[in-house]
Design a protein around this motif. Structure first.
Motif, PDB file in Angstrom:
ATOM      1  N   SER A 115       0.829  -1.209   0.000  1.00 26.26           N
ATOM      2  CA  SER A 115       0.000   0.000   0.000  1.00 26.26           C
ATOM      3  C   SER A 115       0.864   1.260   0.000  1.00 26.26           C
ATOM      4  N   LYS A 116       0.334   2.310  -0.574  1.00 23.26           N
ATOM      5  CA  LYS A 116       1.026   3.608  -0.616  1.00 23.26           C
ATOM      6  C   LYS A 116       1.433   4.059   0.781  1.00 23.26           C
ATOM      7  N   ARG A 117       0.639   3.705   1.758  1.00 21.02           N
ATOM      8  CA  ARG A 117       0.898   4.024   3.166  1.00 21.02           C
ATOM      9  C   ARG A 117       2.299   3.583   3.593  1.00 21.02           C
ATOM     10  N   THR A 119       4.675   2.168   1.002  1.00 21.05           N
ATOM     11  CA  THR A 119       5.614   2.301  -0.116  1.00 21.05           C
ATOM     12  C   THR A 119       6.334   3.640  -0.103  1.00 21.05           C
ATOM     13  N   GLU A 120       5.580   4.727   0.042  1.00 20.69           N
ATOM     14  CA  GLU A 120       6.191   6.049  -0.063  1.00 20.69           C
ATOM     15  C   GLU A 120       7.246   6.299   1.009  1.00 20.69           C
ATOM     16  N   VAL A 135       6.371   5.075  -9.312  1.00 22.32           N
ATOM     17  CA  VAL A 135       6.119   4.135  -8.221  1.00 22.32           C
ATOM     18  C   VAL A 135       4.622   3.852  -8.190  1.00 22.32           C
ATOM     19  N   ILE A 136       4.262   2.620  -8.448  1.00 24.39           N
ATOM     20  CA  ILE A 136       2.861   2.191  -8.420  1.00 24.39           C
ATOM     21  C   ILE A 136       2.679   1.277  -7.219  1.00 24.39           C
ATOM     22  N   SER A 137       1.798   1.666  -6.317  1.00 21.11           N
ATOM     23  CA  SER A 137       1.532   0.876  -5.113  1.00 21.11           C
ATOM     24  C   SER A 137       0.312  -0.012  -5.321  1.00 21.11           C
ATOM     25  N   ASP A 139      -2.500   0.133  -4.041  1.00 18.53           N
ATOM     26  CA  ASP A 139      -3.779   0.851  -4.076  1.00 18.53           C
ATOM     27  C   ASP A 139      -3.741   2.057  -5.016  1.00 18.53           C
ATOM     28  N   THR A 140      -2.759   2.099  -5.910  1.00 19.90           N
ATOM     29  CA  THR A 140      -2.713   3.173  -6.903  1.00 19.90           C
ATOM     30  C   THR A 140      -3.828   3.013  -7.927  1.00 19.90           C
ATOM     31  N   SER A 144      -4.654  -5.049  -8.058  1.00 18.13           N
ATOM     32  CA  SER A 144      -3.292  -5.363  -7.646  1.00 18.13           C
ATOM     33  C   SER A 144      -2.850  -6.617  -8.396  1.00 18.13           C
TER      34      SER A 144
END
Length: 221
Positions: A115-117, A119-120, A135-137, A139-140, A144
């Motif tokens: 999740s972006k939560r 990944t970033e 960057v593709i997470s 939940d982007t 999935s």
């Protein structure tokens, strides 16, 4: 299949980074908080690529169908979020491999189910990864992996046709997604599944035992 490569996309956990120590510790804390014995990292490592699902399976023999799974998953997420950069590291050979791609003017990016939560903060905390062009997470997009849409979204953002992209991952779902997206696929057997998985059966175009081997396949070594 490796001719005219314009972009290289990577899975994150088990492909670019070794996050198993922090993932395992987050799950193990749930055990010790409940008075259960601690389990060694070797128990968790093979399933680290499966995230919360894999960690809860190892820690509690719990499947997603269990009624308590959503609450336990969120508890795991909270634990992991608090410690996710403590023991996580970039795999050996990843940094020089990425530098070689950049010197060859090949665009590279990350497509993960994380999740972006998570990944970033992870990507921004590791200087070599912060140069990713995309960057593709997990939940982007509404989908999935093994759905191809995250990979197709990465290609769109890079303005590169999927057939000119290479996707590298350490899980069968990475290869399924890459093939469905029309990309050249590479199985990273140095990842979490390692020798226990028959990467040849996944149908990838190539398999590598170390990150540096990728450069040979795309003609940079």
């Amino acid at each position: 299949m490796f001719h005219n490569v314009q972009a290289v996309l990577f899975d994150l956990d088990g492909t670019l980074i070794d996050s198993a120590p922090d993932l395992g510790a987050a799950a193990d804390k749930m055990r010790t908080d409940r008075g259960m014995s601690s389990l060694p990292l070797d128990v968790y490592r093979p399933m680290a690529g499966a995230g919360a699902r894999g960690m809860l399976a190892k820690a509690f023999a719990m499947t997603p169908e269990h009624p308590d799974f959503p609450a336990m998953r969120e508890e795991f997420f909270v634990n992991y979020e608090r410690r996710m950069t403590q023991l996580t590291s970039i795999f050996e050979e990843i940094e020089p491999m990425l530098l070689a791609l950049q010197r060859a003017h090949l665009t590279w990016g990350i497509v993960t189910n994380k999740s972006k939560r998570f990944t970033e903060p992870l990507v921004s905390s590791m200087v070599p990864l912060s140069t990713a062009a995309v960057v593709i997470s997990g939940d982007t997009t509404p989908f999935s992996k093994p759905h191809p849409e995250p990979l197709l979204e990465a290609a769109r953002r890079l303005n590169v046709e999927p057939r000119y992209c290479v996707y590298v991952g350490d899980d069968e779902r990475d290869i399924i997604a890459g093939l469905a997206a029309g990309m050249t696929t590479v199985a990273a057997s140095y990842g979490y599944l390692g020798a226990k998985a028959d990467t040849q059966a996944w149908g990838a175009h190539a398999s590598i035992n170390s990150p540096s081997e990728l450069l040979q396949w795309i003609g940079l070594a």
